[in-house]
Design an enzyme around this catalytic site. Sequence first.
Site, PDB file in Angstrom:
ATOM      1  N   TRP A   1      14.686  14.621   8.013  1.00 44.89           N
ATOM      2  CA  TRP A   1      14.404  15.645   7.191  1.00 44.89           C
ATOM      3  C   TRP A   1      15.710  15.771   6.356  1.00 44.89           C
ATOM      4  CZ3 TRP A   1      12.254  19.016  11.652  1.00 44.89           C
ATOM      5  CH2 TRP A   1      10.880  18.421  11.829  1.00 44.89           C
TER       6      TRP A   1
ATOM      7  N   ASP B   1      20.681  17.499  18.550  1.00 44.25           N
ATOM      8  CA  ASP B   1      19.200  17.799  17.872  1.00 44.25           C
ATOM      9  C   ASP B   1      18.803  18.901  17.295  1.00 44.25           C
ATOM     10  OD1 ASP B   1      16.713  17.473  17.517  1.00 44.25           O
ATOM     11  OD2 ASP B   1      16.086  17.095  19.540  1.00 44.25           O
TER      12      ASP B   1
ATOM     13  N   ASP C   1       9.378  11.895  15.613  1.00 45.26           N
ATOM     14  CA  ASP C   1       9.362  11.225  16.991  1.00 45.26           C
ATOM     15  C   ASP C   1       8.267  10.250  17.017  1.00 45.26           C
ATOM     16  OD1 ASP C   1      10.762  13.495  17.708  1.00 45.26           O
ATOM     17  OD2 ASP C   1       9.946  13.715  19.688  1.00 45.26           O
TER      18      ASP C   1
HETATM   19  C1  GAL Z   1      13.017  16.332  20.029  1.00 47.46           C
HETATM   20  C2  GAL Z   1      13.604  15.022  19.973  1.00 47.46           C
HETATM   21  C3  GAL Z   1      13.142  14.035  21.061  1.00 47.46           C
HETATM   22  C4  GAL Z   1      13.773  14.608  22.404  1.00 47.46           C
HETATM   23  C5  GAL Z   1      13.250  15.923  22.429  1.00 47.46           C
HETATM   24  C6  GAL Z   1      14.056  16.648  23.503  1.00 47.46           C
HETATM   25  O1  GAL Z   1      13.335  17.172  19.013  1.00 47.46           O
HETATM   26  O2  GAL Z   1      13.141  14.336  18.533  1.00 47.46           O
HETATM   27  O3  GAL Z   1      13.795  12.633  20.717  1.00 47.46           O
HETATM   28  O4  GAL Z   1      15.139  14.589  21.899  1.00 47.46           O
HETATM   29  O5  GAL Z   1      13.561  16.691  21.264  1.00 47.46           O
HETATM   30  O6  GAL Z   1      13.683  18.061  23.607  1.00 47.46           O
END
Ligand code: GAL
Length: 438
Positions: free
Chosen positions: A202, A162, A222
Amino acid sequence: MANQKQHCRGLGLVGLIAMAFASTLPAAQPAPRSNGLALTPPVGWSSWNNFGDDINEQLVIESIDAMIANGMRDAGYVFVNLDDGWQRHKGARKDHPLEYDPKKFPRGISYLADYAHQRGMKLGIYSGPGQTTCAGYTGSEGHEAEDARMFASWGVDHLKYDSCCSHREAPKEELQKIFRTMSNALMSQQRGIVLHACHCGWGDIWEWAGALGVNHWRIGQDISDDFNYPGNREQYYFDVLDQLDRGVGLEKYSGPGHWNDYDMLIVGLDGKSKQLVGTGASNIEYRTHFSLWAMVSSPMLVGADVRKLDKYSLETLTNKEVIALNQDPAGNVAHKVRDDGDLEVFARELADGSHAVLLLNRGAATATMTFSPRADLQVPMDRYSIRDLWQHRDLGTYDIPFTAEVQSHEARVFRIRQLSTSANGRSVSDAAEQGSVQ
Ligand code: GAL
């Protein structure tokens, strides 16, 4: 589209093997690089949407047991993915090692991987390319090879990597570098690990992630627990219809081994998630969301508490005929073939030559929708059979366009199959029933 692509099955996971598919792809699109994994979209459960970082060993074990007992595993939900919050330390990686939290996971991650594997399931984990992850835990920056080795030694099968918090404004070259680095590190392991690049859609990630060996990538920010929230919730979250609209035009980037990811499922959250914003959706809306994700070949990771699903949600999630569309080996992605304002039609061809058709009513009132294989699919289908995949019923044989009542926010899903024509090539119309389905 997917039929034009070849994939390297059983590749062996050692080494950096890039496949030269360029001749069969549009010129502008770089060739996907295959690790031989995720030839159909990953289907399973992920901890984030309901629990946020409040996760532990007991929750994961209970969730696995529940998915076996309630039929989810046998319907195809094999991934059990830990999202953010399994790590021991909050703060920068330069100050802390990456370790599992021994209070939350007393027997370690490999114990859970074994537990899943013994039951025919797979275990996923989460990290990110920054010093910290989105929830503030230590990330993988500068330790990618070491972390990939550690995940493989634990028996991990899936990594959500991520970057949307750590590299939000990064230029494409830098984004490509961080995903290439982790992809290479994973492909150097003996164990096959599916790579999910989470970057909120993005940097036009769909244009280049497949070529780096990424198996799926988020196409948007999200999801929120809403079907159609007015505007952009908190200027960040996308509801179901936002995600759907975002994917229109991106279909060509998705196929076996490299999928557009519309984010995790919200079915069953009912506005009660500890983590996700949103007030919930109706049963029909959740079912529509599920049908759409199946049609567009998104990964389908349930975010709800699988230990407590009500009957309707479970029935939605375990509809094997709809899951079969998502898992169809041809890996085609549904296209929007008609857009009449609030009434939209999506369709895709399946491996056996039949077609899946989804009639979506985004409007506030019940509508009568018509579908014509000839006009909408541009397929010269004279005589065809229709099966309703939610009613689990064959509806008969048709040689004219069929019409169906579609409730507000409902999606009706059909599988239509061409039937033989008479010897002179004309349709056999006397066998046809009325053109209206109930
Ligand atoms: C976000 C992501 C979520 C989740 C979260 C955890 O950036 O889009 O799906 O993984 O981080 O902190």
